[in-house]
Design a protein around this motif. Structure first.
Motif, PDB file in Angstrom:
ATOM      1  N   PHE A  62       0.825  -1.215   0.000  1.00  0.00           N
ATOM      2  CA  PHE A  62       0.000   0.000   0.000  1.00  0.00           C
ATOM      3  C   PHE A  62       0.855   1.260   0.000  1.00  0.00           C
ATOM      4  O   PHE A  62       0.491   2.271  -0.596  1.00  0.00           O
ATOM      5  CB  PHE A  62      -0.960   0.006   1.186  1.00  0.00           C
ATOM      6  CG  PHE A  62      -2.055  -1.006   1.042  1.00  0.00           C
ATOM      7  CD1 PHE A  62      -3.012  -0.875   0.048  1.00  0.00           C
ATOM      8  CD2 PHE A  62      -2.123  -2.101   1.875  1.00  0.00           C
ATOM      9  CE1 PHE A  62      -4.017  -1.814  -0.107  1.00  0.00           C
ATOM     10  CE2 PHE A  62      -3.124  -3.046   1.739  1.00  0.00           C
ATOM     11  CZ  PHE A  62      -4.067  -2.894   0.741  1.00  0.00           C
ATOM     12  N   PHE A  63       2.015   1.221   0.659  1.00  0.00           N
ATOM     13  CA  PHE A  63       2.941   2.349   0.602  1.00  0.00           C
ATOM     14  C   PHE A  63       3.380   2.584  -0.840  1.00  0.00           C
ATOM     15  O   PHE A  63       3.408   3.728  -1.317  1.00  0.00           O
ATOM     16  CB  PHE A  63       4.158   2.095   1.500  1.00  0.00           C
ATOM     17  CG  PHE A  63       5.242   3.109   1.320  1.00  0.00           C
ATOM     18  CD1 PHE A  63       5.111   4.385   1.842  1.00  0.00           C
ATOM     19  CD2 PHE A  63       6.398   2.795   0.618  1.00  0.00           C
ATOM     20  CE1 PHE A  63       6.114   5.331   1.668  1.00  0.00           C
ATOM     21  CE2 PHE A  63       7.396   3.723   0.444  1.00  0.00           C
ATOM     22  CZ  PHE A  63       7.253   5.001   0.963  1.00  0.00           C
ATOM     23  N   GLY A  64       3.724   1.509  -1.538  1.00  0.00           N
ATOM     24  CA  GLY A  64       4.099   1.630  -2.946  1.00  0.00           C
ATOM     25  C   GLY A  64       2.974   2.196  -3.787  1.00  0.00           C
ATOM     26  O   GLY A  64       3.201   3.017  -4.684  1.00  0.00           O
ATOM     27  N   ALA A  65       1.738   1.779  -3.492  1.00  0.00           N
ATOM     28  CA  ALA A  65       0.585   2.317  -4.221  1.00  0.00           C
ATOM     29  C   ALA A  65       0.434   3.813  -3.972  1.00  0.00           C
ATOM     30  O   ALA A  65       0.114   4.571  -4.893  1.00  0.00           O
ATOM     31  CB  ALA A  65      -0.680   1.569  -3.814  1.00  0.00           C
ATOM     32  N   CYS A  66       0.682   4.246  -2.740  1.00  0.00           N
ATOM     33  CA  CYS A  66       0.619   5.693  -2.431  1.00  0.00           C
ATOM     34  C   CYS A  66       1.703   6.453  -3.175  1.00  0.00           C
ATOM     35  O   CYS A  66       1.446   7.530  -3.721  1.00  0.00           O
ATOM     36  CB  CYS A  66       0.757   5.920  -0.932  1.00  0.00           C
ATOM     37  SG  CYS A  66      -0.669   5.402   0.017  1.00  0.00           S
ATOM     38  N   VAL A  67       2.899   5.900  -3.210  1.00  0.00           N
ATOM     39  CA  VAL A  67       4.002   6.543  -3.937  1.00  0.00           C
ATOM     40  C   VAL A  67       3.656   6.649  -5.419  1.00  0.00           C
ATOM     41  O   VAL A  67       3.845   7.702  -6.049  1.00  0.00           O
ATOM     42  CB  VAL A  67       5.323   5.762  -3.729  1.00  0.00           C
ATOM     43  CG1 VAL A  67       6.408   6.238  -4.680  1.00  0.00           C
ATOM     44  CG2 VAL A  67       5.776   5.872  -2.291  1.00  0.00           C
ATOM     45  N   GLY A  68       3.123   5.569  -5.966  1.00  0.00           N
ATOM     46  CA  GLY A  68       2.732   5.585  -7.376  1.00  0.00           C
ATOM     47  C   GLY A  68       1.619   6.582  -7.661  1.00  0.00           C
ATOM     48  O   GLY A  68       1.636   7.290  -8.666  1.00  0.00           O
ATOM     49  N   ALA A  69       0.653   6.656  -6.767  1.00  0.00           N
ATOM     50  CA  ALA A  69      -0.463   7.592  -6.958  1.00  0.00           C
ATOM     51  C   ALA A  69       0.009   9.038  -6.863  1.00  0.00           C
ATOM     52  O   ALA A  69      -0.410   9.893  -7.652  1.00  0.00           O
ATOM     53  CB  ALA A  69      -1.553   7.325  -5.925  1.00  0.00           C
ATOM     54  N   LEU A  70       0.875   9.308  -5.899  1.00  0.00           N
ATOM     55  CA  LEU A  70       1.378  10.680  -5.740  1.00  0.00           C
ATOM     56  C   LEU A  70       2.336  11.071  -6.859  1.00  0.00           C
ATOM     57  O   LEU A  70       2.415  12.246  -7.216  1.00  0.00           O
ATOM     58  CB  LEU A  70       2.068  10.832  -4.380  1.00  0.00           C
ATOM     59  CG  LEU A  70       1.144  10.757  -3.169  1.00  0.00           C
ATOM     60  CD1 LEU A  70       1.964  10.736  -1.881  1.00  0.00           C
ATOM     61  CD2 LEU A  70       0.162  11.921  -3.162  1.00  0.00           C
ATOM     62  N   GLY A  71       3.044  10.112  -7.394  1.00  0.00           N
ATOM     63  CA  GLY A  71       3.981  10.414  -8.476  1.00  0.00           C
ATOM     64  C   GLY A  71       3.357  10.381  -9.854  1.00  0.00           C
ATOM     65  O   GLY A  71       3.950  10.879 -10.819  1.00  0.00           O
ATOM     66  N   GLY A  72       2.157   9.825  -9.966  1.00  0.00           N
ATOM     67  CA  GLY A  72       1.518   9.692 -11.267  1.00  0.00           C
ATOM     68  C   GLY A  72       1.185  11.016 -11.933  1.00  0.00           C
ATOM     69  O   GLY A  72       1.385  11.180 -13.137  1.00  0.00           O
ATOM     70  N   GLY A  73       0.692  11.964 -11.161  1.00  0.00           N
ATOM     71  CA  GLY A  73       0.333  13.269 -11.722  1.00  0.00           C
ATOM     72  C   GLY A  73       1.542  14.030 -12.248  1.00  0.00           C
ATOM     73  O   GLY A  73       1.550  14.439 -13.425  1.00  0.00           O
TER      74      GLY A  73
END
Length: 119
Positions: A62-73
């Motif tokens: 889930f931490f990785g998913a948060c990093v990916g979500a925050l970095g996606g934009g």
């Protein structure tokens, strides 16, 4: 329009991917072979260590998913939406392959972060 429906279906696949990745790993940790392969105790004093490891593996996904979500934009702004989606899909595929091929707990923990970042 048909274009909007197609975009909606493509986005739905992303949600399906998230659920599939999480559920497939959850069923893997329910198998006795998983514990034997990684030499994890299911009962006795070593079971606390096992629970801590499994908690870390899931939390870091889930931490990785948060990093990916925050970095996606910002990534989409820099390289474009199409290429950012291709990059995320590639990271997710690589993370999934490495998760399936993990040979040690440390590797499993790290690649679950990578797998989550691709989602």
């Amino acid at each position: 329009s048909g274009y909007n429906v197609a975009i909606g279906l493509i986005m739905a696949v992303g949600s399906f991917t998230y659920g599939f990745v999480f559920a497939s790993f959850a069923t893997s940790i329910g198998q006795p072979g998983f514990y034997q392969y990684f030499n994890l105790a299911q009962t006795g004093p070593g079971s606390k260590y096992t629970n801590d490891i499994l908690g870390a593996v899931n939390a870091l996904f889930f931490f990785g998913a948060c990093v990916g979500a925050l970095g996606g934009g910002p990534l989409a702004n820099k390289i474009g939406q199409r290429w950012s989606l291709i990059t995320a899909a590639t990271v997710s595929i690589i993370g999934g392959a490495l998760t399936a091929g993990s040979v040690a707990i440390a590797m499993l923990i790290v690649v679950r972060i990578i797998q989550g970042a691709g989602l």
